[in-house]
Design an enzyme around this catalytic site. Structure first.
Site, short mmCIF file in Angstrom:
data_model
loop_
_atom_site.label_atom_id
_atom_site.label_comp_id
_atom_site.label_asym_id
_atom_site.label_seq_id
_atom_site.Cartn_x
_atom_site.Cartn_y
_atom_site.Cartn_z
CB CYS A 117 0.90 18.47 -28.38
SG CYS A 117 0.17 20.11 -28.36
CG HIS A 257 2.36 17.73 -24.31
ND1 HIS A 257 3.06 18.87 -24.63
CD2 HIS A 257 1.06 17.96 -24.69
CE1 HIS A 257 2.22 19.75 -25.18
NE2 HIS A 257 1.01 19.22 -25.21
CG ASN A 287 0.49 22.90 -24.66
OD1 ASN A 287 1.45 22.63 -25.39
ND2 ASN A 287 -0.65 22.25 -24.72
C1 LIG Z 1 -9.21 24.94 -21.49
C2 LIG Z 1 -9.41 24.48 -20.05
C3 LIG Z 1 -8.33 25.03 -19.16
C4 LIG Z 1 -10.77 24.98 -19.59
O1 LIG Z 1 -10.97 24.53 -18.27
P1 LIG Z 1 -12.37 23.93 -17.85
O2 LIG Z 1 -12.33 23.68 -16.41
O3 LIG Z 1 -12.62 22.76 -18.78
O4 LIG Z 1 -13.33 25.12 -18.15
P2 LIG Z 1 -14.62 25.12 -19.11
O5 LIG Z 1 -14.20 25.05 -20.54
O6 LIG Z 1 -15.59 24.10 -18.60
O7 LIG Z 1 -15.16 26.54 -18.83
C5 LIG Z 1 -15.66 26.90 -17.56
C6 LIG Z 1 -16.04 28.36 -17.62
O8 LIG Z 1 -14.84 29.16 -17.65
C7 LIG Z 1 -14.89 30.07 -18.75
N1 LIG Z 1 -13.55 30.28 -19.25
C8 LIG Z 1 -12.91 29.65 -20.27
N2 LIG Z 1 -11.69 30.15 -20.42
C9 LIG Z 1 -11.54 31.10 -19.48
C10 LIG Z 1 -10.49 31.96 -19.12
N3 LIG Z 1 -9.32 31.97 -19.76
N4 LIG Z 1 -10.67 32.79 -18.08
C11 LIG Z 1 -11.84 32.84 -17.41
N5 LIG Z 1 -12.87 32.05 -17.71
C12 LIG Z 1 -12.71 31.18 -18.74
C13 LIG Z 1 -15.78 29.38 -19.75
O9 LIG Z 1 -16.34 30.33 -20.63
C14 LIG Z 1 -16.83 28.75 -18.87
O10 LIG Z 1 -17.75 29.71 -18.49
P3 LIG Z 1 -19.33 29.36 -18.38
O11 LIG Z 1 -19.39 28.31 -17.32
O12 LIG Z 1 -19.92 30.67 -18.02
O13 LIG Z 1 -19.69 28.86 -19.73
C15 LIG Z 1 -9.40 22.91 -20.00
O14 LIG Z 1 -10.52 22.41 -20.64
C16 LIG Z 1 -8.17 22.34 -20.61
O15 LIG Z 1 -7.07 22.52 -20.14
N6 LIG Z 1 -8.32 21.54 -21.68
C17 LIG Z 1 -7.19 20.98 -22.36
C18 LIG Z 1 -6.63 21.99 -23.28
C19 LIG Z 1 -5.28 21.61 -23.79
O16 LIG Z 1 -4.44 21.25 -23.04
N7 LIG Z 1 -5.10 21.71 -25.09
C20 LIG Z 1 -3.87 21.38 -25.73
C21 LIG Z 1 -3.77 19.92 -25.89
S1 LIG Z 1 -2.26 19.46 -26.53
#
Ligand SMILES: CC(C)(COP(=O)(O)OP(=O)(O)OC[C@H]1O[C@@H](n2cnc3c(N)ncnc32)[C@H](O)[C@@H]1OP(=O)(O)O)[C@@H](O)C(=O)NCCC(=O)NCCS
Length: 330
Positions: A117, A257, A287
């Site tokens: 990224c 980004h 993204n």
């Molecule tokens: C991935 C992301 C959106 C997840 O959001 P979050 O608020 O951190 O959510 P969590 O990972 O804590 O998960 C919370 C719950 O939602 C669930 N969950 C994860 N993805 C899900 C989806 N697509 N739909 C529904 N539920 C989902 C998880 O399993 C978890 O369930 P649990 O509590 O029963 O275990 C977030 O962490 C994020 O944006 N991270 C950065 C990722 C990124 O930008 N990567 C590229 C970098 S260049």
């Protein structure tokens, strides 16, 4: 020595997004998720997916041609092509070479640069040095990604976040470009955290085999929470460092980004900046990794969101881990 460095400017911008729209509602039919969950956690409503046979080179070619036209140049005027991509058309030849041929940039050399990224930021900083030193005059910088080919559409942790697309800029000496003066940038890495975001197989450390395919190791894996925390703190630090010599009143726009709307807003809050300080189009494209900064930049430019004479800062962070920025006076 410094006096002899040439000022660099942005002569042209262009972008391309494939036609096929993949909505949150469609994803909800593929994995257990919902439009509401995805939008609340990421700000994404839909993303684009390349058509069959449409590769990173094909998308990069279209973005490049638009940027070259916007610069008022011909492909034959280019001296160098840098292509940032984590999804090259093939392991080799480079996607830059394929684009060079497709656009007919006969005089230009070219190479690919992979820093996930952060790739476009690193490529733009690299391109600027060639012009500053007088080694090259007209450099095309492309960010292009076909992430849909690396995504496991059975993994809800990743499949909701990413999309395909391409963006490009043409850099020239400032006196030719007339806008977008390059004021500097940074390139950083912490390779000790390579497992936070990776594609485990398909390279020289774990070549493709029946087993890697069976184990789904050619798809992206991500520790979402770790990336989230890293992205927010890095965004804040990069903007602070970039603006420190100038002051916040000089800031025209941050074009970050397009990582996640929540990450962007939480970083802005910590910087005490309003939501409008950053340009975002993540709701439409998700993204797109190395393509996200030039795609957002092109859209911000076309919508008149880059105030003339003010500072425009781009920051990015991603796999590696890697992170960096560039700063322009628009
Ligand atoms: C991935 C992301 C959106 C997840 O959001 P979050 O608020 O951190 O959510 P969590 O990972 O804590 O998960 C919370 C719950 O939602 C669930 N969950 C994860 N993805 C899900 C989806 N697509 N739909 C529904 N539920 C989902 C998880 O399993 C978890 O369930 P649990 O509590 O029963 O275990 C977030 O962490 C994020 O944006 N991270 C950065 C990722 C990124 O930008 N990567 C590229 C970098 S260049």
């Amino acid at each position: 020595m410094k006096d002899r460095l040439l000022p660099v400017g942005i002569a042209g911008l262009g972008s391309y997004a494939p036609q096929r729209v993949l909505t949150n509602a469609e994803l909800a039919q593929m994995v257990e998720t919902s439009d509401e969950w995805i939008f609340q956690r990421t700000g994404i409503r839909e993303r684009r997916v390349a058509a069959e046979g449409e590769d990173s080179g094909a998308m990069g070619t279209l973005a490049a041609l638009r940027a070259i036209e916007n610069a008022g140049l011909e492909p034959g005027d280019l001296d160098l092509i840098l292509c940032a991509t984590t999804t090259p058309d093939k392991p080799f030849p480079s996607t830059a070479c394929r684009i060079q041929d497709r656009i007919g940039a006969k005089r230009a050399g070219g190479f690919d640069l992979n820093s996930a990224c952060s790739g476009f930021i690193f490529a733009l900083n690299t391109a600027a040095q060639f012009i500053r030193t007088g080694l090259k005059k007209r450099v095309l910088v492309i960010g292009t990604e076909t992430l849909s080919r690396l995504i496991d559409y059975e993994d809800r942790n990743t499949c909701v976040l990413f999309g395909d697309g391409a963006g490009a800029m043409v850099l020239t000496p400032l006196e030719d470009a007339g806008r977008g003066e390059y004021l500097g940038g940074s390139i950083h890495a912490d390779g000790g955290k390579d497992d936070v975001l990776e594609v485990p197989a398909g390279g020289s450390s774990l070549p493709a085999s029946l087993e890697t395919v069976r184990n789904r190791q050619h798809y992206m894996v991500m520790g979402g929470n770790k990336v989230y925390r890293f992205a927010v703190s890095t965004f804040v630090r990069l903007v602070r460092e970039a603006l420190e010599p100038y002051g916040y009143e000089e800031l025209g726009r941050i074009v970050p980004h397009q990582v996640n709307q929540r990450i962007i807003e939480s970083a802005l809050e910590r910087l005490d900046l309003p939501k409008e300080a950053a340009f975002t189009n993540i709701h439409k494209y998700g993204n797109t990794s190395a393509a996200s900064v030039p795609m957002a930049f092109d859209e911000a430019y076309r919508e008149g969101k880059l105030p003339e004479g003010k500072l425009v800062c781009s920051v990015a962070f991603g796999a590696g881990l890697s992170w960096g920025h560039f700063l322009l006076r628009w």
